[in-house]
Design a protein around this motif. Structure first.
Motif, PDB file in Angstrom:
ATOM      1  N   SER A  41      49.609  67.876 -22.146  1.00 11.49           N
ATOM      2  CA  SER A  41      49.815  67.094 -20.923  1.00 11.49           C
ATOM      3  C   SER A  41      48.836  67.526 -19.838  1.00 11.49           C
ATOM      4  N   PHE A  42      48.541  68.825 -19.801  1.00 18.78           N
ATOM      5  CA  PHE A  42      47.565  69.274 -18.815  1.00 18.78           C
ATOM      6  C   PHE A  42      46.179  68.715 -19.131  1.00 18.78           C
ATOM      7  N   ASP A  43      45.784  68.765 -20.388  1.00 20.65           N
ATOM      8  CA  ASP A  43      44.477  68.229 -20.756  1.00 20.65           C
ATOM      9  C   ASP A  43      44.371  66.760 -20.375  1.00 20.65           C
ATOM     10  N   ASN A  44      45.449  66.010 -20.591  1.00 16.62           N
ATOM     11  CA  ASN A  44      45.459  64.596 -20.205  1.00 16.62           C
ATOM     12  C   ASN A  44      45.353  64.442 -18.687  1.00 16.62           C
ATOM     13  N   LEU A  45      46.048  65.304 -17.978  1.00 16.19           N
ATOM     14  CA  LEU A  45      45.972  65.273 -16.519  1.00 16.19           C
ATOM     15  C   LEU A  45      44.553  65.577 -16.053  1.00 16.19           C
ATOM     16  N   TYR A  46      43.938  66.577 -16.678  1.00 17.55           N
ATOM     17  CA  TYR A  46      42.570  66.915 -16.282  1.00 17.55           C
ATOM     18  C   TYR A  46      41.633  65.735 -16.505  1.00 17.55           C
ATOM     19  N   ALA A  47      41.706  65.115 -17.663  1.00 15.42           N
ATOM     20  CA  ALA A  47      40.808  63.996 -17.964  1.00 15.42           C
ATOM     21  C   ALA A  47      40.987  62.856 -16.974  1.00 15.42           C
ATOM     22  N   ALA A  48      42.244  62.538 -16.662  1.00 16.60           N
ATOM     23  CA  ALA A  48      42.508  61.466 -15.696  1.00 16.60           C
ATOM     24  C   ALA A  48      41.954  61.833 -14.326  1.00 16.60           C
ATOM     25  N   SER A  49      42.138  63.087 -13.933  1.00 12.48           N
ATOM     26  CA  SER A  49      41.656  63.544 -12.628  1.00 12.48           C
ATOM     27  C   SER A  49      40.132  63.489 -12.577  1.00 12.48           C
ATOM     28  N   ALA A  50      39.484  63.957 -13.626  1.00 15.71           N
ATOM     29  CA  ALA A  50      38.026  64.001 -13.638  1.00 15.71           C
ATOM     30  C   ALA A  50      37.425  62.603 -13.541  1.00 15.71           C
ATOM     31  N   GLN A  51      37.985  61.669 -14.297  1.00 13.60           N
ATOM     32  CA  GLN A  51      37.477  60.296 -14.232  1.00 13.60           C
ATOM     33  C   GLN A  51      37.692  59.701 -12.847  1.00 13.60           C
ATOM     34  N   ALA A  52      38.834  60.007 -12.239  1.00 15.99           N
ATOM     35  CA  ALA A  52      39.146  59.459 -10.920  1.00 15.99           C
ATOM     36  C   ALA A  52      38.215  60.024  -9.851  1.00 15.99           C
ATOM     37  N   VAL A  53      37.943  61.320  -9.917  1.00 13.81           N
ATOM     38  CA  VAL A  53      37.039  61.934  -8.941  1.00 13.81           C
ATOM     39  C   VAL A  53      35.656  61.301  -9.027  1.00 13.81           C
ATOM     40  N   LYS A  54      35.125  61.192 -10.226  1.00 13.81           N
ATOM     41  CA  LYS A  54      33.781  60.648 -10.407  1.00 13.81           C
ATOM     42  C   LYS A  54      33.708  59.170 -10.042  1.00 13.81           C
ATOM     43  N   ALA A  55      34.811  58.431 -10.266  1.00 13.86           N
ATOM     44  CA  ALA A  55      34.826  57.010  -9.904  1.00 13.86           C
ATOM     45  C   ALA A  55      34.701  56.843  -8.393  1.00 13.86           C
ATOM     46  N   ALA A  56      35.295  57.756  -7.641  1.00 11.34           N
ATOM     47  CA  ALA A  56      35.247  57.661  -6.181  1.00 11.34           C
ATOM     48  C   ALA A  56      33.947  58.201  -5.618  1.00 11.34           C
ATOM     49  N   LEU A  72      43.598  70.177  -6.743  1.00 17.56           N
ATOM     50  CA  LEU A  72      44.446  69.016  -7.001  1.00 17.56           C
ATOM     51  C   LEU A  72      45.783  69.481  -7.573  1.00 17.56           C
ATOM     52  N   SER A  73      46.661  69.857  -6.662  1.00 24.46           N
ATOM     53  CA  SER A  73      48.001  70.319  -7.013  1.00 24.46           C
ATOM     54  C   SER A  73      48.902  70.021  -5.822  1.00 24.46           C
ATOM     55  N   TYR A  74      50.186  69.867  -5.974  1.00 29.19           N
ATOM     56  CA  TYR A  74      50.941  69.726  -7.204  1.00 29.19           C
ATOM     57  C   TYR A  74      51.418  68.281  -7.308  1.00 29.19           C
ATOM     58  N   THR A  75      52.360  67.993  -8.187  1.00 30.49           N
ATOM     59  CA  THR A  75      52.796  66.612  -8.375  1.00 30.49           C
ATOM     60  C   THR A  75      53.694  66.163  -7.230  1.00 30.49           C
ATOM     61  N   PRO A  76      53.363  65.040  -6.576  1.00 30.10           N
ATOM     62  CA  PRO A  76      54.215  64.556  -5.480  1.00 30.10           C
ATOM     63  C   PRO A  76      55.550  64.036  -5.999  1.00 30.10           C
ATOM     64  N   ASP A 118      49.147  56.142 -11.693  1.00 35.34           N
ATOM     65  CA  ASP A 118      49.387  56.407 -10.270  1.00 35.34           C
ATOM     66  C   ASP A 118      48.718  57.709  -9.834  1.00 35.34           C
ATOM     67  N   TRP A 119      48.751  58.715 -10.701  1.00 35.92           N
ATOM     68  CA  TRP A 119      48.064  59.966 -10.380  1.00 35.92           C
ATOM     69  C   TRP A 119      46.565  59.722 -10.171  1.00 35.92           C
ATOM     70  N   SER A 120      45.967  58.946 -11.049  1.00 36.39           N
ATOM     71  CA  SER A 120      44.548  58.647 -10.913  1.00 36.39           C
ATOM     72  C   SER A 120      44.257  57.901  -9.616  1.00 36.39           C
ATOM     73  N   THR A 121      45.145  56.980  -9.267  1.00 34.41           N
ATOM     74  CA  THR A 121      44.987  56.268  -7.995  1.00 34.41           C
ATOM     75  C   THR A 121      45.053  57.236  -6.822  1.00 34.41           C
ATOM     76  N   LEU A 122      45.985  58.175  -6.887  1.00 35.68           N
ATOM     77  CA  LEU A 122      46.140  59.172  -5.836  1.00 35.68           C
ATOM     78  C   LEU A 122      44.877  60.014  -5.700  1.00 35.68           C
ATOM     79  N   VAL A 123      44.359  60.502  -6.818  1.00 35.55           N
ATOM     80  CA  VAL A 123      43.164  61.344  -6.781  1.00 35.55           C
ATOM     81  C   VAL A 123      41.955  60.549  -6.305  1.00 35.55           C
TER      82      VAL A 123
END
Length: 779
Positions: free
Chosen positions: A176-191, A117-121, A137-142
């Motif tokens: 900021s990276f830790d926050n990005l990771y948490a958002a990404s992880a929740q988004a992946v598992k939600a899908a 999951l890289s990089y920022t659009p 929006d990042w979470s929506t994207l992931v």
């Protein structure tokens, strides 16, 4: 990958000769040599991979090495796949077309993507190495990306957050990276709750970034965290996995899957050919290092960087880091992957003596009590010749003959670089390129076996023992057929041309089948272009001079295929003609309204019958789709590559999209789902089905070899390649592999025979089979 980072492993230290003895007991279990763990690739972000055809057209080749997963980086990078944009109302809009073009062929060839999951659009930050402006929006994207592949039936995939955030690829700090990771992880598992999420893939596993990230994970146990990943260049083992296990346990983080998502002997790209990474030097290194993984049971996967190289697309070899070269040739290291893929996974208990403690010389034995197979892999990663003695006891061959097949990778065997360095650079596939037997011996029943192997510097040897009903004796060893592109490196002239920006007449015949408009080094190669015209009604020609009349039967035109003008500028009305004086021309191909003037994809192959000319010319009288240059649409004749070969039969790679020139037994078709190379392959399912072609114009009392690449849809369910009706005894060879394997038969025509029937056929079983890239060559 940390570009330019130089780590241990780039230079090979001198190693004294060793005498190693390994005695193994069949039926025992001393661990696992898992293909799922070892046989993975990390493609990374070479600029050439912005060409969306480059990886797909080579996916069959990747799979043929045994790759299980391919890490796909730059997932949300606009320069690559441009997944995210905004509509006129400012809402996030997602388009997976370009990403699917690269990912779906992996699935179709039996591999899985390992998503990074890289990089920022650009719609979330103009700096792709910075944190997104909106984590929502990042979470929506992931979440939408994971959901997209779930909707296609692909669940439980690996999703890795970022690539080397401890370097310049992340510029927004740890929090900021830790926050990005948490958002990404929740988004992946939600899908997809079955999906696996992890990271952070640093290049320095012992740095503060990894430490701080794991501290965050330990302090936030509710954040999904299925695996930990990092990169590991240099060194001769994967002992960094032990360090990571300790990092987890010291923080009371439960054991997780561990992935090294990039590895190689070095992270430094070379500039000249012939360094170890080009040659058998990397092959012996890989055998030495990959086999060390049995001592790391917590290691779930290692990913070799990279399946295909492309740092400098103008160089066939430049000490780049791939399994395959930019012009799609298999390197020696890929044959070690192939070797491991052929080995059973259960490691046998062994007694070892004489092995150096650094494992520079050694061997490992594996067995399968169901298939009753045994394999020995021996390597010498040193600079002197060493001796390795191999022995096995308690073998299951006490009442049956057994076959002993030996394979070698060394300075000449299984090593395409040796052919290239000797000056032969225009072969479609060299005889020593793909892994093939050095010897095949059928032995009488026995419960023990032994051999002594003299191993030259930087060599790898594989022995495979299997039960057989064949009679005892030594099998004849023949070489696979080869075909040369006689156009490569020839002299090109044209009615007009433009030189610059990677375009030139010489680039029409430089071996680059795709349009590369960017590179990480200085050079780019796009192919040939004429001058521009205001309309399609213009005549342009380009021709190649072989220096003398040479035989050929196939002309292949590769279209321009970069993202900016994919399939454009390919002629609509054109001829292909041959000449021996450059003045008088004989038409070989005439096309009008080709492809109805639509964009052209993949190789356009024209079988022209047996010909012999000095010159081949392509003349366009109506140009193809225009390209946008500045603010104007202009028309040109543009081609990425022109190839001229003698394949020995018509429609050899089925690139016509149908079975033209082939006859069908039962039923068969052409499919774009799983080719070995190009865009298409022949396929059929079940017994009593196949394809065949009667080839005429052969010489009596002459030896030929017929071959190609085959695979079966089920392991052990054979598909046969063979030949008959040539004035001799029918001959065939089975392929039972679920990934493409090169197969061939050699035959000699009878005293009065000038034709032969070549075929690929299933006489038993229910599995689907595939066949591609046929060649019939005179020896």
């Amino acid at each position: 990958m940390a570009t330019g980072l130089t780590l241990a492993g780039g230079a090979v230290p001198a190693t004294a000769a060793s005498t190693v003895s390994v005695t193994s007991t069949y039926g025992t279990n001393a661990g696992s040599l898992s293909g799922d763990t070892l046989l993975n690739g990390s493609q990374g972000g070479y600029n050439v991979t912005k060409n969306l055809h480059l990886n797909p057209v080579n996916s069959g080749k990747y799979a043929s090495t045994g790759l299980r997963q391919v890490r796909v980086d730059h997932l949300f990078d606009d320069d690559f796949y441009h997944v995210a944009s905004r509509d006129s109302s400012g809402n996030l809009k997602l388009d997976f077309t370009k990403l699917d073009a690269v990912v779906l062929p992996l699935f179709k060839e039996g591999m899985k993507p390992f998503f990074c999951l890289s990089y920022t659009p650009g719609v979330l930050n103009s700096n792709k190495f910075a944190a997104p402006s909106s984590l929502t929006d990042w979470s929506t994207l992931v979440q939408s990306t994971v959901a997209h592949y779930k909707s296609l039936g692909y669940t439980g995939l690996n999703w890795e957050v970022w690539n080397e955030p401890d370097g310049n690829f992340w510029q927004s700090g740890q929090q900021s990276f830790d926050n990005l990771y948490a958002a990404s992880a929740q988004a992946v598992k939600a899908a997809d709750p079955t999906a696996q999420i992890g990271g952070p893939a640093p290049y320095n596993v012992n740095g503060t970034f990894m430490s701080d990230f794991l501290n965050y994970i330990a302090a936030n146990p509710s954040v999904p965290f299925d695996f930990v990943s990092w990169h590991d260049y240099g060194g001769y083992d994967f002992s960094s996995a032990t360090s990571v296990s300790n990092m987890l346990s010291s923080r009371k983080i439960p054991a997780k899957k561990e992935y090294i998502t990039e590895w190689n002997s070095t992270a430094a790209f070379g500039t000249s050919p012939g360094q170890g990474v080009d040659t058998n030097g990397l092959a012996s290194y890989a055998a030495r290092r990959m086999t060390s993984a049995i001592s790391q049971p917590n290691l779930s996967g290692v990913f070799f960087f990279s399946p295909l190289e492309g740092y400098n697309p103008t160089a066939d070899f430049s000490s780049d880091l791939g399994l395959y070269t930019i012009d799609e040739h298999r390197k020696a290291v890929a044959n070690v992957f192939d070797m491991i893929n052929q080995m059973p996974s259960t490691v046998l208990q062994s007694t070892v003596s004489g092995a150096p403690t650094d494992r520079s010389v050694g061997a490992i034995a594996t067995g399968d009590t169901t298939a009753k197979s045994t394999a020995f892999l021996a390597w010498n990663d040193g600079t002197d010749t060493s001796s390795v003695s191999l022995a096995a006891n308690s073998l299951p061959y006490g009442s049956t003959n057994y076959k002993v097949t030996r394979y070698d990778v060394n300075a000449t065997s299984g090593n395409y670089y040796s052919t290239w360095a000797a000056g032969t650079k225009n072969l479609a596939v060299a005889a020593n390129e793909y892994l093939r037997p050095t010897s095949v011996t059928v032995a009488a029943p026995a419960t023990s076996w032994s051999t002594n192997v003299s191993m030259p510097a930087n060599s790898v040897t594989l022995y495979v023992l299997t039960p057989t009903t064949d009679a005892t004796g030594n099998a004849a060893i023949t070489a696979p057929p080869t075909t040369a592109d006689i156009a490569r490196g020839s002299t090109v002239t044209s009615s007009s041309s433009y030189t610059g920006g990677g375009w030139s007449p010489a680039n029409l015949v430089d071996g680059r089948r795709h349009t590369f408009d960017e590179s990480d080094a200085n050079g780019i190669s796009q192919g040939f272009t004429s001058v521009d015209h205001p309309s399609a009604s213009a005549t342009e020609w380009v021709q190649t001079d072989f220096g003398s009349a040479k035989p050929f039967d196939t002309v292949t035109l590769w279209p321009r295929d970069d993202q900016a003008a994919d399939g454009a500028s390919f002629p609509v009305d054109f001829t292909i003609a041959g000449s021996n004086d450059g003045s008088s021309w004989t038409s070989l191909v005439t096309k009008a309204g080709y492809k109805a003037g639509t964009a052209v994809t993949g190789p356009q192959v024209f079988s022209v019958g047996t010909q012999a000319y000095r010159y081949v010319r392509v003349t366009a009288t109506k140009l193809g789709q225009p390209v946008l240059e500045g603010s104007s649409n202009v028309y040109r004749l543009q081609l990425a590559e022109l190839e001229v070969n003698q394949d020995g039969l018509a429609n050899p790679g089925f690139e016509s999209g149908d079975l033209t020139s082939w006859s069908v037994e039962g039923s068969a078709s052409v499919s774009a789902d799983a080719p070995f190379g190009g865009s298409d392959a022949a396929t059929f399912t079940g017994a009593g089905r196949g394809v065949f072609q009667t080839v005429t114009g052969l010489q009596p009392n002459t030896t030929y070899t017929f071959g190609g690449f085959l695979k079966s849809g089920a392991a052990g369910d054979p598909v046969y390649l063979g030949v008959k009706n040539f004035g001799g005894t029918e001959s065939s060879v089975p392929v039972t592999s679920t990934v493409y394997k090169q197969a061939w038969v050699q035959f000699t025509t009878g005293a009065n025979s000038t034709s032969a029937l070549v075929y690929v056929y299933k006489n038993s079983g229910t599995a689907q089979a595939w066949f591609d890239d046929a060649v019939l060559a005179r020896q």
